[in-house]
Motif scaffolding. Structure first.
Motif, PDB file in Angstrom:
ATOM      1  N   MET A  45       0.840  -1.196   0.000  1.00 53.58           N
ATOM      2  CA  MET A  45       0.000   0.000   0.000  1.00 53.58           C
ATOM      3  C   MET A  45       0.885   1.260   0.000  1.00 53.58           C
ATOM      4  N   THR A  46       0.486   2.270  -0.778  1.00 52.38           N
ATOM      5  CA  THR A  46       1.299   3.496  -0.783  1.00 52.38           C
ATOM      6  C   THR A  46       1.025   4.277   0.499  1.00 52.38           C
ATOM      7  N   ALA A  47       1.973   5.171   0.802  1.00 58.23           N
ATOM      8  CA  ALA A  47       1.875   5.893   2.075  1.00 58.23           C
ATOM      9  C   ALA A  47       0.682   6.845   2.123  1.00 58.23           C
ATOM     10  N   TRP A  48       0.319   7.392   0.961  1.00 54.81           N
ATOM     11  CA  TRP A  48      -0.766   8.386   0.919  1.00 54.81           C
ATOM     12  C   TRP A  48      -1.880   7.878   0.015  1.00 54.81           C
ATOM     13  N   SER A  79      -1.861   4.906   6.733  1.00 49.40           N
ATOM     14  CA  SER A  79      -1.786   4.182   8.011  1.00 49.40           C
ATOM     15  C   SER A  79      -2.534   4.925   9.118  1.00 49.40           C
ATOM     16  N   VAL A  80      -2.589   6.253   9.011  1.00 54.00           N
ATOM     17  CA  VAL A  80      -3.275   7.051  10.035  1.00 54.00           C
ATOM     18  C   VAL A  80      -4.792   6.859   9.902  1.00 54.00           C
ATOM     19  N   LEU A  94       1.854  11.895  13.833  1.00 47.25           N
ATOM     20  CA  LEU A  94       3.198  12.410  14.119  1.00 47.25           C
ATOM     21  C   LEU A  94       4.240  11.307  13.939  1.00 47.25           C
ATOM     22  N   ALA A  95       3.889  10.109  14.377  1.00 51.33           N
ATOM     23  CA  ALA A  95       4.839   8.998  14.249  1.00 51.33           C
ATOM     24  C   ALA A  95       4.999   8.577  12.789  1.00 51.33           C
ATOM     25  N   ALA A  96       3.900   8.572  12.045  1.00 48.16           N
ATOM     26  CA  ALA A  96       3.956   8.116  10.642  1.00 48.16           C
ATOM     27  C   ALA A  96       4.822   9.058   9.808  1.00 48.16           C
ATOM     28  N   VAL A  97       4.636  10.362   9.977  1.00 47.24           N
ATOM     29  CA  VAL A  97       5.410  11.310   9.168  1.00 47.24           C
ATOM     30  C   VAL A  97       6.869  11.328   9.625  1.00 47.24           C
ATOM     31  N   GLU A  98       7.069  11.237  10.920  1.00 43.56           N
ATOM     32  CA  GLU A  98       8.442  11.207  11.439  1.00 43.56           C
ATOM     33  C   GLU A  98       9.223  10.043  10.814  1.00 43.56           C
ATOM     34  N   ALA A  99       8.539   8.917  10.641  1.00 42.86           N
ATOM     35  CA  ALA A  99       9.202   7.712  10.108  1.00 42.86           C
ATOM     36  C   ALA A  99       9.465   7.818   8.603  1.00 42.86           C
ATOM     37  N   MET A 100       8.914   8.833   7.951  1.00 42.54           N
ATOM     38  CA  MET A 100       9.112   8.969   6.497  1.00 42.54           C
ATOM     39  C   MET A 100      10.434   9.638   6.147  1.00 42.54           C
ATOM     40  N   HIS A 101      11.148  10.153   7.146  1.00 41.13           N
ATOM     41  CA  HIS A 101      12.403  10.855   6.850  1.00 41.13           C
ATOM     42  C   HIS A 101      13.484  10.352   7.799  1.00 41.13           C
TER      43      HIS A 101
END
Ligand SMILES: Cc1ncc(COP(=O)(O)O)c(C=O)c1O
Length: 391
Positions: A1-4, A24-25, A273-280
């Protein structure tokens, strides 16, 4: 599945208006809804809701530099601004002034007009130039519009149509405590470095569903300790007379329960916050740097294509940026210019074109997020020049 979940057929350059939420959110939100529906009475009345909300409050307070006692949740920044202005009405006298800038977001400027009229007060407007050379022009324009009747300054941390990062701390240092500064920070957290207590202002409201990427319908309001008495939600409910048993005092009690609602978007904020943090690889600081650099790169491409000067210095730009366009005869009086539909329909590009400050003048605003690529702005520049030539 894509992130967005964003439609891959379109180029999305309007994170600014409604944000975007990682897939995921949204799955986490569905799990929260299922938990509520399994036993609504248990969830709302037997401690689950309050404990979950207090945990989200702890996470959000840490993310934005707030103390938990002063932090409450609302559904959007518009509601946060309304709550503060409604609460201030009894303290306003006839001819007192609520000051806004001419870059103010229309919905919130309207809230100021209605609150002022209930109190017999007036709204005054500081004309802030755009294009501008530096943020000193903002400070001069706002301070130049302050009078001895000014009680409140309502100002955006990042302006909506013009995409400018405003010098809030500099203004607050000059104005507080005589003038209460209410910051509409709809775009700030997750886009720029932003610490609410460092600003020196009375009130900050901000969206979680824009740059913090939560599910939609999540925002917060922070109130400085000396401004908490007399602060209430625009929807009066049980908490007003202590009827909602929040452990966090009167402010929490009034905002934590405003009637039955779906709190799942608030409860997704830690997941977001956790999902976006994990993207970088560098977490949130890397996200903010990357999206700002991409936005500046996109802005450079547009400036070149339009053969104009940068309308604002780089240090006033976060992850949205606006460029002025040639005036158009057909823009009418709507907030959005018809060019926006042309870019969408002919080129598959979602990008807002605002009539600003008033028809026939207009600006185009880009955004940058992790799902954008430099080529998105090349395509926009080409499409824009073509549409402008076609008239
Ligand atoms: C500066 C500003 N304030 C408030 C808002 C309103 O946000 P919401 O619709 O989430 O209340 C926006 C939306 O773009 C905005 O740009």
């Amino acid at each position: 599945m894509t992130a967005w979940l964003l439609d891959p057929e379109a180029i999305h350059l309007n994170h600014g208006s409604f944000g975007a939420t990682p897939a995921s959110v949204l799955e986490a939100q569905q799990a929260i809804r299922s938990r509520i529906e399994a036993n609504p009475t248990r969830f709302f009345l037997e401690g689950e809701y309050q404990a979950s909300l207090d945990e989200v409050r702890r996470v959000v307070a840490r993310f934005v530099g707030a103390d938990e006692a002063g932090l409450v949740f609302v559904t959007n920044a518009t509601a946060g601004v309304n709550a503060v202005l409604r609460s201030l009405e009894p303290s306003l006298s006839p001819d007192d002034e609520i000051l806004v800038t001419d870059h103010e977001y229309n919905a919130c400027a309207n809230a100021a007009v209605v609150s002022a009229s209930r109190a017999g007060a007036v709204v005054t407007t500081a004309p802030v130039p755009f294009p501008l050379e530096d943020c000193g022009e903002v400070v001069d324009a706002v301070l130049g519009a302050v009078t001895d009747r000014t009680r409140v300054l309502l100002i955006d941390a990042v302006t909506s149509a013009t995409g400018l990062v405003m010098p809030i701390a500099e203004l607050a240092a000059q104005l507080e405590p005589d003038v209460r500064v209410l910051v509409d920070a709809a775009h700030a957290p997750g886009m720029i470095d932003f610490d609410v207590t460092q600003l020196g202002v009375s009130y900050v409201t901000a969206n979680c569903h824009k740059w913090m990427c939560s599910a939609k319908g999540a925002a917060f309001l922070w109130v400085r300790p000396d401004r908490r008495d007399g602060m209430h939600h625009s929807v009066i409910s049980h908490g007003y007379n202590g009827g909602w048993p929040s452990g966090g005092g009167h402010l929490h009690a009034q905002f934590d329960w405003t009637g039955t609602h779906d709190p799942s978007s608030w409860l997704t904020v830690p997941d977001a916050l956790a999902a976006v943090e994990a993207m970088h690889p560098e977490g949130w600081s890397g996200v903010k740097t990357t999206i700002r650099e991409l936005c500046l790169e996109g802005r450079r491409k547009l400036i070149e294509a339009l053969e104009i000067e940068a309308p604002a210095p780089d240090d006033m730009i976060g992850a949205i940026a606006s460029v002025p366009l040639p005036a158009a005869d057909n823009s009418g009086s709507a907030i959005f210019d018809p060019l926006m539909a042309a870019l969408r329909d002919h080129h598959g590009i979602e990008v807002p074109v605002f009539t600003w400050p008033a028809p026939p003048e207009r600006v185009l605003r880009i955004s940058a997020h992790l799902y954008n690529r430099p080529e998105d702005y090349d395509l926009l520049a080409k499409a824009l020049v073509g549409e402008l030539r076609a008239g």
